[in-house]
Scaffold this motif. Sequence first.
Motif, PDB file in Angstrom:
ATOM      1  N   MET A   1      73.903  36.464 -15.633  1.00 51.20           N
ATOM      2  CA  MET A   1      74.413  37.263 -16.753  1.00 51.20           C
ATOM      3  C   MET A   1      73.449  37.204 -17.936  1.00 51.20           C
ATOM      4  O   MET A   1      73.168  38.228 -18.567  1.00 51.20           O
ATOM      5  CB  MET A   1      75.810  36.797 -17.144  1.00 51.20           C
ATOM      6  CG  MET A   1      76.864  37.135 -16.105  1.00 51.20           C
ATOM      7  SD  MET A   1      78.477  36.394 -16.404  1.00 51.20           S
ATOM      8  CE  MET A   1      78.866  37.027 -17.995  1.00 51.20           C
ATOM      9  N   MET A   2      72.938  36.027 -18.247  1.00 52.18           N
ATOM     10  CA  MET A   2      71.986  35.880 -19.356  1.00 52.18           C
ATOM     11  C   MET A   2      70.683  36.626 -19.065  1.00 52.18           C
ATOM     12  O   MET A   2      69.984  37.024 -19.995  1.00 52.18           O
ATOM     13  CB  MET A   2      71.693  34.408 -19.636  1.00 52.18           C
ATOM     14  CG  MET A   2      72.777  33.705 -20.415  1.00 52.18           C
ATOM     15  SD  MET A   2      73.168  34.503 -21.985  1.00 52.18           S
ATOM     16  CE  MET A   2      71.702  34.148 -22.954  1.00 52.18           C
ATOM     17  N   ASN A   3      70.392  36.851 -17.793  1.00 50.86           N
ATOM     18  CA  ASN A   3      69.176  37.571 -17.427  1.00 50.86           C
ATOM     19  C   ASN A   3      69.266  39.051 -17.790  1.00 50.86           C
ATOM     20  O   ASN A   3      68.257  39.752 -17.754  1.00 50.86           O
ATOM     21  CB  ASN A   3      68.904  37.403 -15.923  1.00 50.86           C
ATOM     22  CG  ASN A   3      67.455  37.603 -15.573  1.00 50.86           C
ATOM     23  OD1 ASN A   3      66.573  37.509 -16.420  1.00 50.86           O
ATOM     24  ND2 ASN A   3      67.196  37.876 -14.324  1.00 50.86           N
ATOM     25  N   GLU A   4      70.445  39.523 -18.168  1.00 51.58           N
ATOM     26  CA  GLU A   4      70.605  40.913 -18.607  1.00 51.58           C
ATOM     27  C   GLU A   4      70.242  41.072 -20.087  1.00 51.58           C
ATOM     28  O   GLU A   4      69.948  42.169 -20.537  1.00 51.58           O
ATOM     29  CB  GLU A   4      72.039  41.395 -18.362  1.00 51.58           C
ATOM     30  CG  GLU A   4      72.471  41.343 -16.910  1.00 51.58           C
ATOM     31  CD  GLU A   4      71.508  42.033 -15.950  1.00 51.58           C
ATOM     32  OE1 GLU A   4      71.013  43.123 -16.297  1.00 51.58           O
ATOM     33  OE2 GLU A   4      71.246  41.482 -14.868  1.00 51.58           O
ATOM     34  N   VAL A   5      70.272  39.984 -20.842  1.00 53.23           N
ATOM     35  CA  VAL A   5      69.973  40.028 -22.278  1.00 53.23           C
ATOM     36  C   VAL A   5      68.597  40.648 -22.555  1.00 53.23           C
ATOM     37  O   VAL A   5      68.482  41.566 -23.366  1.00 53.23           O
ATOM     38  CB  VAL A   5      70.109  38.634 -22.924  1.00 53.23           C
ATOM     39  CG1 VAL A   5      69.564  38.613 -24.341  1.00 53.23           C
ATOM     40  CG2 VAL A   5      71.564  38.183 -22.893  1.00 53.23           C
ATOM     41  N   PRO A   6      67.520  40.178 -21.887  1.00 51.03           N
ATOM     42  CA  PRO A   6      66.219  40.763 -22.209  1.00 51.03           C
ATOM     43  C   PRO A   6      66.106  42.242 -21.839  1.00 51.03           C
ATOM     44  O   PRO A   6      65.331  42.970 -22.459  1.00 51.03           O
ATOM     45  CB  PRO A   6      65.213  39.912 -21.421  1.00 51.03           C
ATOM     46  CG  PRO A   6      66.009  39.246 -20.366  1.00 51.03           C
ATOM     47  CD  PRO A   6      67.394  39.083 -20.923  1.00 51.03           C
ATOM     48  N   THR A   7      66.880  42.679 -20.855  1.00 55.83           N
ATOM     49  CA  THR A   7      66.854  44.099 -20.498  1.00 55.83           C
ATOM     50  C   THR A   7      67.366  44.945 -21.654  1.00 55.83           C
ATOM     51  O   THR A   7      66.750  45.951 -22.032  1.00 55.83           O
ATOM     52  CB  THR A   7      67.700  44.360 -19.236  1.00 55.83           C
ATOM     53  OG1 THR A   7      67.203  43.547 -18.171  1.00 55.83           O
ATOM     54  CG2 THR A   7      67.662  45.822 -18.833  1.00 55.83           C
ATOM     55  N   VAL A   8      68.476  44.529 -22.240  1.00 56.87           N
ATOM     56  CA  VAL A   8      69.059  45.261 -23.370  1.00 56.87           C
ATOM     57  C   VAL A   8      68.097  45.237 -24.563  1.00 56.87           C
ATOM     58  O   VAL A   8      67.848  46.264 -25.192  1.00 56.87           O
ATOM     59  CB  VAL A   8      70.436  44.672 -23.750  1.00 56.87           C
ATOM     60  CG1 VAL A   8      70.970  45.305 -25.024  1.00 56.87           C
ATOM     61  CG2 VAL A   8      71.413  44.838 -22.597  1.00 56.87           C
ATOM     62  N   VAL A   9      67.549  44.075 -24.846  1.00 54.85           N
ATOM     63  CA  VAL A   9      66.622  43.943 -25.974  1.00 54.85           C
ATOM     64  C   VAL A   9      65.363  44.781 -25.736  1.00 54.85           C
ATOM     65  O   VAL A   9      64.871  45.452 -26.647  1.00 54.85           O
ATOM     66  CB  VAL A   9      66.269  42.461 -26.235  1.00 54.85           C
ATOM     67  CG1 VAL A   9      65.230  42.327 -27.325  1.00 54.85           C
ATOM     68  CG2 VAL A   9      67.525  41.678 -26.599  1.00 54.85           C
ATOM     69  N   LEU A  10      64.867  44.767 -24.503  1.00 60.25           N
ATOM     70  CA  LEU A  10      63.697  45.574 -24.162  1.00 60.25           C
ATOM     71  C   LEU A  10      63.967  47.057 -24.400  1.00 60.25           C
ATOM     72  O   LEU A  10      63.118  47.772 -24.938  1.00 60.25           O
ATOM     73  CB  LEU A  10      63.295  45.334 -22.705  1.00 60.25           C
ATOM     74  CG  LEU A  10      62.112  46.147 -22.179  1.00 60.25           C
ATOM     75  CD1 LEU A  10      60.830  45.743 -22.887  1.00 60.25           C
ATOM     76  CD2 LEU A  10      61.978  45.950 -20.683  1.00 60.25           C
ATOM     77  N   LEU A  11      65.148  47.523 -24.031  1.00 60.82           N
ATOM     78  CA  LEU A  11      65.498  48.932 -24.262  1.00 60.82           C
ATOM     79  C   LEU A  11      65.492  49.263 -25.751  1.00 60.82           C
ATOM     80  O   LEU A  11      64.986  50.313 -26.158  1.00 60.82           O
ATOM     81  CB  LEU A  11      66.862  49.247 -23.647  1.00 60.82           C
ATOM     82  CG  LEU A  11      66.909  49.270 -22.116  1.00 60.82           C
ATOM     83  CD1 LEU A  11      68.347  49.390 -21.622  1.00 60.82           C
ATOM     84  CD2 LEU A  11      66.044  50.388 -21.563  1.00 60.82           C
ATOM     85  N   VAL A  12      66.042  48.373 -26.561  1.00 62.09           N
ATOM     86  CA  VAL A  12      66.050  48.590 -28.019  1.00 62.09           C
ATOM     87  C   VAL A  12      64.611  48.702 -28.532  1.00 62.09           C
ATOM     88  O   VAL A  12      64.279  49.614 -29.293  1.00 62.09           O
ATOM     89  CB  VAL A  12      66.805  47.450 -28.747  1.00 62.09           C
ATOM     90  CG1 VAL A  12      66.572  47.510 -30.249  1.00 62.09           C
ATOM     91  CG2 VAL A  12      68.291  47.499 -28.422  1.00 62.09           C
TER      92      VAL A  12
END
Length: 158
Positions: free
Chosen positions: A138-149
């Motif tokens: 679940m925490m591995n999804e955090v950088p994906t969201v931040v990368l999109l921003v």
Amino acid sequence: MIETVQDFLASWYPWIKALHIVAVITWMAGIFYLPRLFVYHVEGYQKRGVEAGSETDLMFQHQERLLLRAIMNPSMIAVWIFGLCLVFTPGIVVWSTLWPWTKAAGVLAMTWYHHWLGKRRKDFVKGTNRFTGRQYRMMNEVPTVVLLVIVFSVVLKF
């Protein structure tokens, strides 16, 4: 002196930008892979009976340490150095728009996440990891969201 630095940054802009992009790619590769190693590490404990201090545990710790120290840390430092060079290059950043602020927030969030991963690595070394494989996934999804921003901020310049 300031004009000389600005002239240098302006003339080297394409090279600095290219090096920044390469550093981002290598940093992100590590950011995505380290939590995956943590998943395998945790599940090795839970599903395969791997014990703390065993050969397998020490192998995971070695891989995690090398990834963090030899790839992720230098890449993060390079991202910051080349990114700040871009910030100080005349005409690149318009601070009256929203995008540099959202990008900066994203870079700070990614840097926090990087350090959070570093602390989790130390938990494995001490034998005090308290997260499950599912939590690391679940925490591995955090950088994906931040990368999109970050990417949408820079490309769309809203």
